[in-house]
Scaffold this active site. Structure first.
Site, PDB file in Angstrom:
ATOM      1  N   CYS A   2      -8.813  14.822  -6.778  1.00 26.24           N
ATOM      2  CA  CYS A   2      -9.359  15.653  -5.722  1.00 26.24           C
ATOM      3  C   CYS A   2      -9.684  16.428  -4.970  1.00 26.24           C
ATOM      4  O   CYS A   2     -10.694  16.030  -4.556  1.00 26.24           O
ATOM      5  CB  CYS A   2      -9.206  16.337  -7.092  1.00 26.24           C
ATOM      6  SG  CYS A   2      -8.964  16.197  -8.820  1.00 26.24           S
ATOM      7  N   ARG A  27      -7.655  12.086   0.873  1.00 25.65           N
ATOM      8  CA  ARG A  27      -7.681  12.308  -0.302  1.00 25.65           C
ATOM      9  C   ARG A  27      -6.317  12.558  -2.249  1.00 25.65           C
ATOM     10  O   ARG A  27      -6.887  11.287  -2.172  1.00 25.65           O
ATOM     11  CB  ARG A  27      -8.722  13.272  -1.082  1.00 25.65           C
ATOM     12  CG  ARG A  27     -10.090  13.140  -0.979  1.00 25.65           C
ATOM     13  CD  ARG A  27     -10.574  14.479  -0.593  1.00 25.65           C
ATOM     14  NE  ARG A  27     -11.382  14.537  -2.550  1.00 25.65           N
ATOM     15  CZ  ARG A  27     -12.360  13.480  -1.879  1.00 25.65           C
ATOM     16  NH1 ARG A  27     -13.218  13.508  -1.241  1.00 25.65           N
ATOM     17  NH2 ARG A  27     -12.862  13.211  -3.559  1.00 25.65           N
ATOM     18  N   TRP A  74      -5.693  15.429  -8.041  1.00 23.62           N
ATOM     19  CA  TRP A  74      -4.563  13.964  -8.365  1.00 23.62           C
ATOM     20  C   TRP A  74      -4.472  14.005 -10.106  1.00 23.62           C
ATOM     21  O   TRP A  74      -5.874  13.695 -10.218  1.00 23.62           O
ATOM     22  CB  TRP A  74      -5.351  13.367  -7.129  1.00 23.62           C
ATOM     23  CG  TRP A  74      -5.073  11.753  -7.620  1.00 23.62           C
ATOM     24  CD1 TRP A  74      -5.814  11.286  -9.384  1.00 23.62           C
ATOM     25  CD2 TRP A  74      -4.718  10.792  -6.464  1.00 23.62           C
ATOM     26  NE1 TRP A  74      -5.447   9.760  -8.242  1.00 23.62           N
ATOM     27  CE2 TRP A  74      -4.661   9.383  -7.794  1.00 23.62           C
ATOM     28  CE3 TRP A  74      -3.863  11.542  -5.492  1.00 23.62           C
ATOM     29  CZ2 TRP A  74      -3.824   8.719  -7.156  1.00 23.62           C
ATOM     30  CZ3 TRP A  74      -3.301  10.165  -5.082  1.00 23.62           C
ATOM     31  CH2 TRP A  74      -3.242   8.553  -5.459  1.00 23.62           C
ATOM     32  N   ASN A 100     -13.113  18.641 -10.628  1.00 28.67           N
ATOM     33  CA  ASN A 100     -12.335  16.903  -9.818  1.00 28.67           C
ATOM     34  C   ASN A 100     -12.916  15.429 -11.137  1.00 28.67           C
ATOM     35  O   ASN A 100     -14.369  16.375 -11.338  1.00 28.67           O
ATOM     36  CB  ASN A 100     -12.809  16.487  -8.680  1.00 28.67           C
ATOM     37  CG  ASN A 100     -12.922  14.758  -7.931  1.00 28.67           C
ATOM     38  OD1 ASN A 100     -12.039  14.430  -8.718  1.00 28.67           O
ATOM     39  ND2 ASN A 100     -13.044  14.156  -7.019  1.00 28.67           N
ATOM     40  N   GLY A 101     -12.755  14.804 -11.720  1.00 28.47           N
ATOM     41  CA  GLY A 101     -12.771  13.710 -12.787  1.00 28.47           C
ATOM     42  C   GLY A 101     -12.385  14.521 -13.622  1.00 28.47           C
ATOM     43  O   GLY A 101     -11.284  14.400 -14.215  1.00 28.47           O
ATOM     44  N   GLU A 484      -7.678 -14.523  -4.361  1.00 26.47           N
ATOM     45  CA  GLU A 484      -7.451 -13.053  -3.439  1.00 26.47           C
ATOM     46  C   GLU A 484      -8.751 -13.044  -1.835  1.00 26.47           C
ATOM     47  O   GLU A 484      -8.910 -12.389  -1.073  1.00 26.47           O
ATOM     48  CB  GLU A 484      -8.511 -11.667  -4.663  1.00 26.47           C
ATOM     49  CG  GLU A 484      -8.356 -10.587  -4.144  1.00 26.47           C
ATOM     50  CD  GLU A 484      -7.412  -9.617  -3.197  1.00 26.47           C
ATOM     51  OE1 GLU A 484      -6.049 -10.254  -3.279  1.00 26.47           O
ATOM     52  OE2 GLU A 484      -7.792  -8.125  -3.247  1.00 26.47           O
ATOM     53  N   LYS A 488      -7.857 -11.999   0.741  1.00 25.02           N
ATOM     54  CA  LYS A 488      -8.617 -10.867   2.164  1.00 25.02           C
ATOM     55  C   LYS A 488      -9.387 -11.502   3.197  1.00 25.02           C
ATOM     56  O   LYS A 488      -8.947 -10.778   4.126  1.00 25.02           O
ATOM     57  CB  LYS A 488      -9.897 -10.656   0.668  1.00 25.02           C
ATOM     58  CG  LYS A 488      -9.850  -8.850   1.529  1.00 25.02           C
ATOM     59  CD  LYS A 488      -8.785  -7.977   0.299  1.00 25.02           C
ATOM     60  CE  LYS A 488      -7.844  -8.121   0.418  1.00 25.02           C
ATOM     61  NZ  LYS A 488      -7.205  -7.481  -0.832  1.00 25.02           N
ATOM     62  N   GLU A 491      -6.416 -12.205   6.183  1.00 28.03           N
ATOM     63  CA  GLU A 491      -5.595 -10.562   6.470  1.00 28.03           C
ATOM     64  C   GLU A 491      -6.311  -9.486   7.406  1.00 28.03           C
ATOM     65  O   GLU A 491      -5.257  -9.469   8.345  1.00 28.03           O
ATOM     66  CB  GLU A 491      -5.049 -10.111   5.135  1.00 28.03           C
ATOM     67  CG  GLU A 491      -5.362  -8.870   4.075  1.00 28.03           C
ATOM     68  CD  GLU A 491      -5.107  -7.979   3.362  1.00 28.03           C
ATOM     69  OE1 GLU A 491      -3.058  -8.214   3.383  1.00 28.03           O
ATOM     70  OE2 GLU A 491      -5.413  -7.814   2.570  1.00 28.03           O
ATOM     71  N   HIS A 507      -7.509 -33.211  -5.901  1.00 30.34           N
ATOM     72  CA  HIS A 507      -5.751 -33.619  -5.729  1.00 30.34           C
ATOM     73  C   HIS A 507      -5.123 -33.086  -4.955  1.00 30.34           C
ATOM     74  O   HIS A 507      -4.026 -33.331  -4.446  1.00 30.34           O
ATOM     75  CB  HIS A 507      -4.873 -33.236  -7.228  1.00 30.34           C
ATOM     76  CG  HIS A 507      -5.113 -33.013  -8.495  1.00 30.34           C
ATOM     77  ND1 HIS A 507      -5.302 -34.005  -9.538  1.00 30.34           N
ATOM     78  CD2 HIS A 507      -6.135 -32.931  -9.796  1.00 30.34           C
ATOM     79  CE1 HIS A 507      -6.005 -34.518  -9.965  1.00 30.34           C
ATOM     80  NE2 HIS A 507      -6.389 -34.013 -10.066  1.00 30.34           N
ATOM     81  N   LYS A 606       1.044  -1.095   4.654  1.00 30.98           N
ATOM     82  CA  LYS A 606       0.469  -0.765   3.042  1.00 30.98           C
ATOM     83  C   LYS A 606       1.177  -0.490   2.643  1.00 30.98           C
ATOM     84  O   LYS A 606       0.626  -1.339   1.139  1.00 30.98           O
ATOM     85  CB  LYS A 606      -0.048   0.712   3.481  1.00 30.98           C
ATOM     86  CG  LYS A 606      -1.340   1.257   1.790  1.00 30.98           C
ATOM     87  CD  LYS A 606      -2.156   0.240   1.907  1.00 30.98           C
ATOM     88  CE  LYS A 606      -3.258   0.735   1.153  1.00 30.98           C
ATOM     89  NZ  LYS A 606      -4.265  -0.343   0.329  1.00 30.98           N
TER      90      LYS A 606
HETATM   91  C1  F6R Z   1      -3.151  -7.252   0.275  1.00 34.05           C
HETATM   92  C2  F6R Z   1      -2.703  -5.810  -0.030  1.00 34.05           C
HETATM   93  C3  F6R Z   1      -0.573  -6.275  -0.464  1.00 34.05           C
HETATM   94  C4  F6R Z   1      -0.280  -5.491  -1.423  1.00 34.05           C
HETATM   95  C5  F6R Z   1       0.974  -5.772  -1.713  1.00 34.05           C
HETATM   96  C6  F6R Z   1       1.464  -5.419  -2.340  1.00 34.05           C
HETATM   97  O1  F6R Z   1      -4.597  -6.842   0.502  1.00 34.05           O
HETATM   98  O2  F6R Z   1      -2.787  -4.952   0.496  1.00 34.05           O
HETATM   99  O3  F6R Z   1      -0.957  -7.916  -0.672  1.00 34.05           O
HETATM  100  O4  F6R Z   1      -1.096  -6.052  -2.754  1.00 34.05           O
HETATM  101  O5  F6R Z   1       1.532  -5.375  -0.201  1.00 34.05           O
HETATM  102  O6  F6R Z   1       1.368  -4.043  -3.112  1.00 34.05           O
HETATM  103  P1  F6R Z   1       1.507  -3.069  -4.208  1.00 34.05           P
HETATM  104  O7  F6R Z   1       0.464  -3.196  -4.878  1.00 34.05           O
HETATM  105  O8  F6R Z   1       1.374  -1.287  -3.862  1.00 34.05           O
HETATM  106  O9  F6R Z   1       2.567  -3.319  -4.674  1.00 34.05           O
END
Ligand code: F6R
Length: 611
Positions: A2, A27, A74, A100-101, A484, A488, A491, A507, A606
């Site tokens: 929010c 936001r 939100w 907000n909260g 993960e 990270k 990417e 292995h 994204k």
């Molecule tokens: C990695 C990343 C992507 C998403 C993937 C799924 O940092 O952001 O691997 O995790 O594209 O996206 P969502 O969670 O939006 O379905």
């Protein structure tokens, strides 16, 4: 999350509020509203959806005043519709609140106020604050004193801004968790959830601390602590430009979002776990013990980082549910003709709620008769619309392409879900109380980790930033964190990295190890700790460079590793929420060192809405 803006001064307030809310749009929100004081009356105008809807409504009205407040919501409690949009009012319509909260104890307070005759008009937790203030003012209390009394009764996390039509020119702003700032102008003052909307009016900013509240009028700002003692604090001069303001001074959204994790995790468990009773409560997901007992298997479908969260989820849920759990990539699940029926629970995990492969997998499961639930960050997204139940991760909008806070909130959601399953299975309440206590202290532990390790990790990033390959190792609940961490790093820094279960190293990947290969390993205390240490010894014997994420004070690891990153101790199921943070920071600072475009890595989007 929010957005909040409040203004008292000499300007026409409606453009100030709308302009401010526009600066807070980043936001994320699902509805918006403003309140404008004119004489003793308070006009409230609200609209579902985008700000343009609110602007169209306002275009048809003549709203004048120099004192008011605005909000973008939100949703957490109650649907994202106009009725639940802020501001909210008491029965007289004069006490008006934006928030907000989450007010954790809103339900018992609401019941008490209803018994005293208060009429509630919304499903929100926020409305209770307006009625609480009204109730105290009924017995003659001043507005400020009534707010003080309300603040002492509410529990939870909040940034609250309150006005009273009978007290024109006074804004009260209180902070306990989410941020609140005050802008000191000339003959005008403002409050907001961050500095972005204030920069058009002033650069003199006071940051409220937790437990504090401010009484703001056109000429003065008075600060008080939680014991109502006056607090003196000089404003800070903010030199940020508008883009920096949105990033709250951080160089990248990714770094800002890494630092938001204590708040994001807290917002995901707040209002859902009740330590006293040991109960878990999800307002958008209700299962009875009888419904739960009908499930014979669980399938979890996701992509990318969300898929890694799903792997941790399998670990937690299988232990709680004692039924088979499978985790699939959306892109595989949809084409492999999975065995699904009405006795199958399918969980789609997706930050955006729009990832094409995940949605297709969920559709496939639904068509075969499965019960479908979503763990999702975006209200009203495709995944939430098609599901019978939803657990929202209250991470707030994630702007950096590389997912960070969405991941740790997904882990939080899975942890709560595993406690919920234990509750449905009638397991002893005492175990859950302890588990909830450990969850509640996690945000402090993330804060501590960031405070004590970030600079050190930045130095390590410089040391290892020229490596061509990285290997990430973990076992058990920390194996998905190895995956993960590798994702990270690749990417955002474009360095090749692989995540492996530590026991699987011998292995194959062991062939890669030499003095040029940095190995990031997670070796926290779990039942397989000794096994991980043995695996690391094997890597060390081949001259691999060991960077080990371990519990604070682990001397044995210090003796073995080239570098250590210490994290606070926690129970095994919660470890991934802590152990992933150093991997996020390492990737971030390596990418920074290599000059990569961190918030917009090449070739990535994204939300991947195509197959
Ligand atoms: C990695 C990343 C992507 C998403 C993937 C799924 O940092 O952001 O691997 O995790 O594209 O996206 P969502 O969670 O939006 O379905």
């Amino acid at each position: 999350m929010c957005g909040i803006i409040g203004y008292v001064g000499t300007r026409d307030v409606v453009p100030v509020l709308i302009g401010g809310l526009k600066k807070l749009e980043y936001r994320g929100y699902d509805s918006a509203g403003i309140a404008v004081v004119n004489g003793e009356g308070v006009e409230v105008v609200r609209a579902e959806g985008k700000l343009s809807n609110l602007e169209s409504k306002l275009g048809e009205m003549e709203l004048e005043g120099t004192f008011g407040m605005g909000h973008t919501r939100w949703a957490t409690h109650g649907k994202p519709n106009e009725n639940n949009a802020h501001p909210h009012r008491d029965c007289t319509g004069r006490v008006v609140v934006i928030h907000n909260g989450i007010i954790e104890n809103f339900l018992p307070l609401k019941q008490k106020l209803q018994a005293a005759g208060h009429q509630f008009k919304t499903e929100t937790d926020t409305e209770v604050v307006a009625h609480l203030i009204e109730e105290t003012m009924k017995s003659g209390a001043r507005f400020v004193d009534a707010v003080r009394s309300a603040l002492k009764q509410i529990e939870g996390h909040y940034a609250l801004v309150i006005i009273n039509g009978k007290d024109p020119g006074t804004i009260i702003a209180a902070k306990h968790g989410p941020p609140l700032v005050i802008g000191i102008g000339e003959n005008e003052n403002l409050v907001a959830s961050d500095v972005a909307p204030l920069l058009a009016y002033t650069r003199n900013i006071i940051y409220l601390e937790d437990g504090e509240y401010a009484v703001v009028d056109q000429k003065r700002v008075q600060l008080f602590d939680e014991h109502d003692n006056a607090v003196r604090r000089e404003p800070k001069k903010i030199l940020w430009d508008a883009v920096m303001a949105e990033k709250e001074g951080y160089r990248h959204y990714m770094l800002k979002e890494i630092h938001e994790q204590p708040r994001a995790v807290r917002d995901t468990f707040t209002g859902r776990m009740f330590e006293e009773s040991g109960d878990i409560y999800f307002n958008e997901l209700e299962l009875t013990p009888a419904q739960w007992s009908k499930f014979r298997r669980v399938h979890i479908v996701a992509c990318g980082t969300s898929w890694h969260a799903a792997l941790v989820g399998k670990f937690l849920l299988e232990e709680a549910a004692r039924i088979p759990i499978e985790v699939d990539y959306g892109s595989e699940y949809r084409y492999r003709n999975p065995i699904v029926d009405e006795e199958t629970l399918v969980i789609g995990v997706t930050q955006s709620g729009e990832t094409a492969d995940t949605i297709a997998g969920m559709q496939e499961a639904k068509a075969k008769g499965a019960q479908l639930i979503a763990i999702c960050n975006v209200i009203g997204s495709a995944a939430t619309r098609m599901s019978q139940g939803v657990i929202y991760t209250n991470a707030g909008p994630e702007i950096g392409v590389a997912s960070t806070k969405a991941f740790t909130t997904q882990l939080t959601a899975f942890y709560l879900l595993s406690l919920y399953v234990r509750q449905l299975r009638g397991e002893p309440v005492d175990d859950r109380r302890y588990a909830m206590h450990e969850m509640r202290v996690i945000p402090h532990k993330i804060e501590h980790l960031l405070k004590t390790q970030e600079k050190h990790i930045e130095r390590l990033a410089h040391k290892y930033s020229t490596a061509q390959d990285f290997l990430f190792l973990g076992r058990g609940v920390n194996y998905p964190i190895a995956l993960e961490g590798a994702l990270k790093l690749k990417e955002i820094s474009y360095i090749h990295a692989e995540g492996y279960p530590a026991g699987e190293m011998k292995h194959g990947p062991i062939a890669l190890i030499d003095e040029n290969l940095p190995i990031v390993a997670i070796a926290t205390h779990t039942p397989v700790y000794d096994k991980v240490v043995s695996n690391l010894q094997e890597a060390k014997a081949r001259d691999g460079k060991l960077i080990v994420i371990c519990d604070e004070g682990d001397q044995a690891i210090r003796n073995l590793a080239d570098d250590v990153i210490e994290i606070p101790w926690t129970v095994e199921p919660l470890q991934p929420i802590l152990s992933v943070v150093p991997t996020q920071l390492l990737a971030y600072y390596i990418a920074l060192r290599r000059g990569a475009d961190i918030d917009q890595p090449r070739n990535l989007a994204k939300s991947v809405t195509v197959e």
